[in-house]
Motif scaffolding. Structure first.
Motif, PDB file in Angstrom:
ATOM      1  N   UNK A  50     -11.563   0.765 -12.790  1.00  0.00           N
ATOM      2  CA  UNK A  50     -10.316   1.348 -12.282  1.00  0.00           C
ATOM      3  C   UNK A  50     -10.664   2.558 -11.430  1.00  0.00           C
ATOM      4  N   UNK A  51      -9.927   2.732 -10.343  1.00  0.00           N
ATOM      5  CA  UNK A  51     -10.098   3.891  -9.484  1.00  0.00           C
ATOM      6  C   UNK A  51      -8.748   4.587  -9.372  1.00  0.00           C
ATOM      7  N   UNK A  52      -8.713   5.864  -9.730  1.00  0.00           N
ATOM      8  CA  UNK A  52      -7.468   6.622  -9.767  1.00  0.00           C
ATOM      9  C   UNK A  52      -7.414   7.616  -8.614  1.00  0.00           C
ATOM     10  N   UNK A  53      -6.292   7.621  -7.924  1.00  0.00           N
ATOM     11  CA  UNK A  53      -6.079   8.560  -6.844  1.00  0.00           C
ATOM     12  C   UNK A  53      -4.797   9.346  -7.045  1.00  0.00           C
ATOM     13  N   UNK A  54      -4.548  10.286  -6.159  1.00  0.00           N
ATOM     14  CA  UNK A  54      -3.358  11.132  -6.277  1.00  0.00           C
ATOM     15  C   UNK A  54      -2.064  10.327  -6.140  1.00  0.00           C
ATOM     16  N   UNK A  55      -2.128   9.176  -5.436  1.00  0.00           N
ATOM     17  CA  UNK A  55      -0.920   8.407  -5.162  1.00  0.00           C
ATOM     18  C   UNK A  55      -0.904   7.026  -5.798  1.00  0.00           C
ATOM     19  N   UNK A  56      -1.933   6.664  -6.532  1.00  0.00           N
ATOM     20  CA  UNK A  56      -1.950   5.336  -7.121  1.00  0.00           C
ATOM     21  C   UNK A  56      -3.275   5.022  -7.783  1.00  0.00           C
ATOM     22  N   UNK A  57      -3.336   3.848  -8.408  1.00  0.00           N
ATOM     23  CA  UNK A  57      -4.525   3.385  -9.115  1.00  0.00           C
ATOM     24  C   UNK A  57      -4.884   1.982  -8.658  1.00  0.00           C
ATOM     25  N   UNK A  58      -6.167   1.732  -8.497  1.00  0.00           N
ATOM     26  CA  UNK A  58      -6.656   0.397  -8.193  1.00  0.00           C
ATOM     27  C   UNK A  58      -7.278  -0.213  -9.443  1.00  0.00           C
ATOM     28  N   UNK A  59      -6.860  -1.417  -9.780  1.00  0.00           N
ATOM     29  CA  UNK A  59      -7.524  -2.209 -10.802  1.00  0.00           C
ATOM     30  C   UNK A  59      -8.473  -3.153 -10.065  1.00  0.00           C
ATOM     31  N   UNK A 117     -12.681  -1.262  -1.629  1.00  0.00           N
ATOM     32  CA  UNK A 117     -13.246  -0.270  -0.706  1.00  0.00           C
ATOM     33  C   UNK A 117     -12.305  -0.049   0.479  1.00  0.00           C
ATOM     34  N   UNK A 118     -11.777  -1.124   1.034  1.00  0.00           N
ATOM     35  CA  UNK A 118     -10.854  -1.005   2.163  1.00  0.00           C
ATOM     36  C   UNK A 118      -9.600  -0.241   1.740  1.00  0.00           C
ATOM     37  N   UNK A 119      -9.116  -0.496   0.538  1.00  0.00           N
ATOM     38  CA  UNK A 119      -7.919   0.198   0.054  1.00  0.00           C
ATOM     39  C   UNK A 119      -8.162   1.692  -0.089  1.00  0.00           C
ATOM     40  N   UNK A 120      -9.339   2.064  -0.622  1.00  0.00           N
ATOM     41  CA  UNK A 120      -9.682   3.486  -0.741  1.00  0.00           C
ATOM     42  C   UNK A 120      -9.790   4.120   0.639  1.00  0.00           C
ATOM     43  N   UNK A 121     -10.492   3.442   1.550  1.00  0.00           N
ATOM     44  CA  UNK A 121     -10.696   3.989   2.888  1.00  0.00           C
ATOM     45  C   UNK A 121      -9.392   4.121   3.659  1.00  0.00           C
ATOM     46  N   UNK A 122      -8.440   3.216   3.406  1.00  0.00           N
ATOM     47  CA  UNK A 122      -7.149   3.252   4.098  1.00  0.00           C
ATOM     48  C   UNK A 122      -6.158   4.213   3.451  1.00  0.00           C
ATOM     49  N   UNK A 123      -6.580   4.888   2.365  1.00  0.00           N
ATOM     50  CA  UNK A 123      -5.723   5.887   1.736  1.00  0.00           C
ATOM     51  C   UNK A 123      -4.611   5.340   0.874  1.00  0.00           C
ATOM     52  N   UNK A 124      -4.740   4.102   0.389  1.00  0.00           N
ATOM     53  CA  UNK A 124      -3.648   3.509  -0.385  1.00  0.00           C
ATOM     54  C   UNK A 124      -3.437   4.186  -1.733  1.00  0.00           C
ATOM     55  N   UNK A 125      -4.466   4.862  -2.248  1.00  0.00           N
ATOM     56  CA  UNK A 125      -4.283   5.588  -3.513  1.00  0.00           C
ATOM     57  C   UNK A 125      -4.325   7.102  -3.291  1.00  0.00           C
ATOM     58  N   UNK A 126      -4.308   7.532  -2.047  1.00  0.00           N
ATOM     59  CA  UNK A 126      -4.413   8.957  -1.765  1.00  0.00           C
ATOM     60  C   UNK A 126      -5.827   9.449  -2.042  1.00  0.00           C
ATOM     61  N   UNK A 127      -5.932  10.735  -2.291  1.00  0.00           N
ATOM     62  CA  UNK A 127      -7.257  11.306  -2.562  1.00  0.00           C
ATOM     63  C   UNK A 127      -7.822  10.732  -3.858  1.00  0.00           C
ATOM     64  N   UNK A 128      -9.020  10.140  -3.830  1.00  0.00           N
ATOM     65  CA  UNK A 128      -9.626   9.617  -5.066  1.00  0.00           C
ATOM     66  C   UNK A 128      -9.976  10.760  -6.021  1.00  0.00           C
ATOM     67  N   UNK A 129      -9.586  10.581  -7.280  1.00  0.00           N
ATOM     68  CA  UNK A 129      -9.795  11.631  -8.278  1.00  0.00           C
ATOM     69  C   UNK A 129     -10.797  11.229  -9.356  1.00  0.00           C
ATOM     70  N   UNK A 130     -10.767   9.967  -9.750  1.00  0.00           N
ATOM     71  CA  UNK A 130     -11.568   9.552 -10.900  1.00  0.00           C
ATOM     72  C   UNK A 130     -11.699   8.032 -10.903  1.00  0.00           C
TER      73      UNK A 130
END
Length: 364
Positions: A256-265, A134-147
């Protein structure tokens, strides 16, 4: 600290052991009363905890009980919750909140009228695994969340559970049983859902109990045992979820959470902890340092968080979240049955993030 918060536990089956281990000697709570269909089991837990073994009616009115911990089977969740609310008690229950959105909304509305709080498992989303993601998503580490994608495949709980009947009756099945962990994580990470689609199947009409005194006994299957869903989040992200009691195992990442700039496992949301891995657009991977959540969490952390919530505020593992998760899951099942996209009737805010709290903090 003041007086410990009085807890009354209804239902002392398998899951209760985890709550008793976490809460039994916790200084912030006191188990004042317990109730179970088995008098012997209730007396044994009462002897262990110093609580009184009483009937359900006595428990919800017990003067030392401030919150009822509802660990009954899903079919009894609404009945027990409403009885506690009528008695003016807060209630925190195992998942799901109820068997239907209508029953879940009745619980939430009744609590609001009575001025008491409602909470519900799962509380695994308050652990370091999901909260670091959650912190990684909120801090923009993967960019805009897509899927996002969530996957849970097992061969069925009858292999290990001595009385697995309710997993295969209405209110059971892989989505309503295990889905709350994954759906709650998806809402925590990506926010509420506005519409769902789904498909479902049933591998066989009977199951054989594999352990305990009823080993070898056949039970009927009355629910779909493989469910796939698509969740449309309000922010535009799309999540897919697969829950199954028909496979044997899976090599897919639990979440998995996919964003414009990266993916979180993301680690299995059925657990409190685990490594969160960030995979960048350049193919590099790194394990993120723990940045949120209750360290070494255990079942019951959500109840402790619940009773510490500021009066009038919505708990992190609260009724609004539980009702929305129930709406998502029953919506997927309805979409599968009717062959159409289902627009949801509920929503919720993303729960407040949990700052990193070491084990010594939540244990004190």
């Amino acid at each position: 600290m003041g007086r410990p918060h009085g807890i009354g536990i209804v239902g002392l089956g398998n899951i209760s052991r985890q709550y008793l281990d976490a809460l039994g000697d916790h200084p912030a709570v006191r188990i004042a009363a317990v109730s179970d269909l088995s008098d012997d089991r209730a007396r044994a837990v009462a002897d262990e905890t110093g609580a009184r073994a009483v009937t359900v009616d006595e428990l919800v009115r017990h003067p030392d009980v401030q919150t009822v911990l509802n660990l009954t089977i899903p079919a009894a969740h609404a009945e027990i919750a409403l009885a506690a609310i009528r008695a003016g008690r807060a209630v925190y229950g195992e998942k799901p909140l109820a068997l239907s959105v209508e029953s879940g909304r009745e619980i939430v509305d009744a609590a609001a009228r009575a001025g008491v709080s409602v909470g519900s498992a799962p509380d695994t989303v308050l652990g370091t695994g999901v909260q670091t993601a959650r912190r990684a998503v909120d801090d923009g580490l993967i960019g805009r969340p897509l899927a996002a994608s969530a996957t849970m495949v097992t061969a069925g709980h009858e292999r290990w559970h001595p009385s697995p009947d309710f997993y295969y009756l209405p209110g059971g099945g892989p989505l309503l049983d295990m889905g709350p962990y994954y759906v709650s994580a998806l809402v925590t990470l990506l926010g509420p859902v506005v519409a769902v689609s789904g498909a479902a199947s049933r591998l066989r009409p009977e199951r054989v109990i594999g352990s305990g005194p009823r080993a070898g006994e056949t039970i009927r299957v009355e629910v779909d045992t493989h469910v796939s869903g698509i969740l449309e989040h309000a922010n535009g992200a799309l999540s897919t979820i697969v829950t199954s009691f028909d496979g044997t195992a899976t090599t897919a990442s639990p979440l998995e959470v996919h964003g414009a700039d990266g993916t979180l496992l993301v680690p299995d949301p059925n657990r409190f902890d685990g490594d969160v891995v960030l995979r960048g657009a350049d193919g590099t991977e790194r394990v993120l340092p723990v940045s949120g959540g209750y360290e070494d969490g255990a079942r019951g952390v959500g109840l402790l968080d619940f009773i510490r919530t500021t009066p009038g505020a919505e708990p992190r593992a609260g009724g609004a979240m539980a009702l929305h998760v129930l709406d998502i899951m029953t919506g997927v099942l309805r979409a599968a049955e009717e062959g159409r996209r289902v627009v949801l009737t509920t929503s919720t805010d993303r729960p407040e993030a949990v700052p990193f709290a070491g084990r010594e903090r939540w244990r004190s």
